[in-house]
Design a protein around this motif. Structure first.
Motif, PDB file in Angstrom:
ATOM      1  N   GLN A 298     -24.867   1.908 120.623  1.00 44.99           N
ATOM      2  CA  GLN A 298     -23.776   1.555 121.531  1.00 44.99           C
ATOM      3  C   GLN A 298     -22.524   2.288 121.092  1.00 44.99           C
ATOM      4  O   GLN A 298     -22.022   2.072 119.988  1.00 44.99           O
ATOM      5  CB  GLN A 298     -23.517   0.049 121.548  1.00 44.99           C
TER       6      GLN A 298
ATOM      7  N   LEU B  18     -15.565  -0.988 118.685  1.00 46.54           N
ATOM      8  CA  LEU B  18     -16.646  -1.970 118.690  1.00 46.54           C
ATOM      9  C   LEU B  18     -16.140  -3.337 118.240  1.00 46.54           C
ATOM     10  O   LEU B  18     -15.258  -3.442 117.387  1.00 46.54           O
ATOM     11  CB  LEU B  18     -17.772  -1.533 117.747  1.00 46.54           C
ATOM     12  N   THR B  19     -16.701  -4.378 118.800  1.00 49.42           N
ATOM     13  CA  THR B  19     -16.448  -5.725 118.299  1.00 49.42           C
ATOM     14  C   THR B  19     -17.215  -5.908 116.993  1.00 49.42           C
ATOM     15  O   THR B  19     -18.063  -5.087 116.624  1.00 49.42           O
ATOM     16  CB  THR B  19     -16.921  -6.776 119.310  1.00 49.42           C
TER      17      THR B  19
ATOM     18  N   ASP C 127     -19.548  -8.017 116.374  1.00 46.14           N
ATOM     19  CA  ASP C 127     -20.971  -8.157 116.671  1.00 46.14           C
ATOM     20  C   ASP C 127     -21.609  -6.821 117.016  1.00 46.14           C
ATOM     21  O   ASP C 127     -22.749  -6.538 116.620  1.00 46.14           O
ATOM     22  CB  ASP C 127     -21.178  -9.147 117.823  1.00 46.14           C
ATOM     23  N   GLN C 128     -20.891  -5.989 117.765  1.00 45.24           N
ATOM     24  CA  GLN C 128     -21.423  -4.672 118.118  1.00 45.24           C
ATOM     25  C   GLN C 128     -21.569  -3.797 116.878  1.00 45.24           C
ATOM     26  O   GLN C 128     -22.553  -3.071 116.724  1.00 45.24           O
ATOM     27  CB  GLN C 128     -20.518  -3.998 119.143  1.00 45.24           C
TER      28      GLN C 128
ATOM     29  N   GLN D 224     -24.923  -2.009 115.173  1.00 40.44           N
ATOM     30  CA  GLN D 224     -25.019  -0.611 114.756  1.00 40.44           C
ATOM     31  C   GLN D 224     -25.422  -0.507 113.291  1.00 40.44           C
ATOM     32  O   GLN D 224     -26.231   0.346 112.910  1.00 40.44           O
ATOM     33  CB  GLN D 224     -23.699   0.105 114.994  1.00 40.44           C
TER      34      GLN D 224
END
Length: 494
Positions: A13, A34-35, A37-38, A42
């Motif tokens: 992502q 990115l958050t 969680d994102q 990764q």
């Protein structure tokens, strides 16, 4: 590292972008990070490689699998410590590095690579927001004085490393603000300058002294590109006052295009155009700023500097933007089995290109045409590249009948840089290599040392134009060599 099966479960992502029509109206950063969680997902994609090629693909040798794993487990505090152990300024590289680490990612052989750059970005932004980035002053002073000439990423990295082991470091910068090309070469929409300002404040608290608008050289104060100097100091004086000198002033002489019409109003070097907009963004008032509002713009040169001219032209409201590249169009996808883990030659489309730009490859510029001293058009021709049967080298030839005239009221020359500014190396008596850079080795005893006693060179001044991440590496390594030169040994990492 990461989740054992994460690379099979999760897709890459990428960071998001603000909508084109919105971001073209301002000069602020527009990347949507990115958050937590994102970033965790990764990090989970990082494989348990027997050999993590990403470490070697990264010029500063970031310990990438380790901080990927720490982000996956949400141990952000330790992640920034790991990241800072190899990289003084991850907020710079996390924004503007092209990420050679990702090109070397093992997962990238058959899938999209781990989003290493976006993880780095997430770590350092969280660290600043959490108050984890604090000054690290030396516990004792050595009494040694070091001059660093140039405040770009190489000079800043060297200065910070040396201050942290107790040396008195003074950074000399000919521009009115600290940062080198980070400050005046890279547009604010790619990296806002508050990131530099925060590091400068940290370094001041660590004991670094910054002196701006100071020209180092024997000659009179120069005019032209990149000079805000109001005072001068000679190399002789620096050598007298300091125990060591590091030359890290970059490679700022732009490659010119001496064809008919070069003198016309409207033909500019990229580095005449980009710094002006950054100065205006910083609140400066400029007379005769180069503006392309309502104009047909041609950018000559297909690299990052050319892309920056494209993005800035779009924000100024150019009528059209066309970018030329002399070389043929590269393939859209590299043959990974042939190039991995090295940096591949392939078509790269920047966010600036996506904002509005026509691109043309294998184009040579033959003439600038104008009326009453002002640019009106560019004459071009197509070229083809063929391998010379005798030498094996690629040679260019013009395609017959391909000449055309293209309307243009502004042209920006963004064809790279050739060598450090005239006078710096000569002033110190430093030997040059075949390309006109400071001659200094990176191998064996006396790394980064020049032929002049106690004078060292690092970054683009030594290696020629390159990436910010390479400059940070060289600044760190040169700092270790200077420390060892002064103290007999060094605890700084190489």
């Amino acid at each position: 590292m990461g989740k054992i099966t994460g690379f099979m479960e999760f897709e890459r992502q990428d960071e998001g972008y603000e909508a084109v029509e919105t971001r073209k109206k301002h000069y602020k950063e527009f990347v949507i990070a990115l958050t937590d969680d994102q970033a965790k997902v990764q990090g989970a994609r990082c494989m348990d490689c027997g050999i993590p090629f990403c470490n070697n693909g990264c010029p500063v040798n970031n310990i990438i699998p380790d901080f990927n794993d720490l982000v996956y487990t949400q141990n952000w505090r330790e992640a920034i410590d790991v990241l800072h152990s190899t990289n003084n300024f991850p907020e710079f590289t996390g924004r503007i590095c092209p990420a050679p680490c990702e090109a070397a990612c093992t997962l990238g052989i058959h899938e999209l690579p781990v989003g290493i750059k976006s993880i780095e970005h997430a770590i350092i932004d969280k660290a600043w927001a959490s108050g984890w980035v604090v000054p690290q002053p030396a516990t004792a002073k050595t009494g040694k004085k070091i001059a660093v000439i140039g405040s770009g990423p190489a000079g800043m990295a060297a200065a910070q490393q040396l201050a942290r082991v107790g040396h008195d470091v003074t950074v000399f910068e000919k521009r009115d603000r600290i940062g080198g090309l980070l400050r005046y070469g890279i547009p604010d929409f790619k990296m806002e300058k508050s990131h530099i300002d925060k590091r400068v404040e940290q370094m001041k608290a660590e004991g670094v002294t910054f002196k701006t608008s100071v020209y180092v050289g024997d000659k009179d104060l120069p005019g032209g590109i990149g000079n805000d100097a109001k005072e001068k100091i000679t190399p002789k004086q620096l050598l007298k006052d300091f125990d060591a000198v590091i030359l890290s002033a970059g490679s700022e002489v732009p490659r010119d295009l001496p064809i008919p019409g070069r003198e016309l109003e409207g033909v500019h070097f990229a580095m005449e155009f980009l710094p002006q907009q950054n100065k205006v963004n910083a609140g400066d008032k400029l007379k005769d700023q180069i503006k392309v509002t309502g104009k047909n713009v041609v950018v000559i040169g297909g690299g990052d500097t050319g892309s920056d001219c494209v993005g800035t032209s779009n924000r100024q409201g150019a009528k059209s933007v066309l970018q030329f590249e002399l070389m043929p169009q590269p393939p859209e996808q590299e043959n990974k089995m042939m190039v991995w883990p090295y940096w591949p030659l392939k078509l790269r489309t920047s966010s600036s290109h996506e904002e509005g730009c026509d691109r043309a490859w294998a184009i040579t510029t033959k003439e600038f045409r104008g009326e009453k001293g002002k640019l009106k058009a560019v004459v071009t021709a197509e070229v083809e590249w063929k391998k010379d049967e005798k030498t094996g080298q690629m040679k260019m030839s013009e395609v017959a009948g391909s000449e055309k005239e293209i309307p243009a009221e502004a042209v920006f020359l963004a064809m790279g840089f050739t060598n450090p500014v005239a006078g710096l190396l000569e002033g110190f008596g430093v030997d040059k290599d075949a390309r006109g850079n400071a001659k200094a080795t990176t191998d064996g005893v006396g790394c980064y040392a020049t032929n002049v006693p106690k004078v060292f060179a690092a970054g683009d001044t030594r290696r020629g134009q390159s990436l910010v991440v390479w400059a940070i590496r060289e600044g760190r390594q040169a700092a270790r060599e200077v420390d060892a030169f002064l103290m007999g040994d060094s605890v700084l990492p190489r």
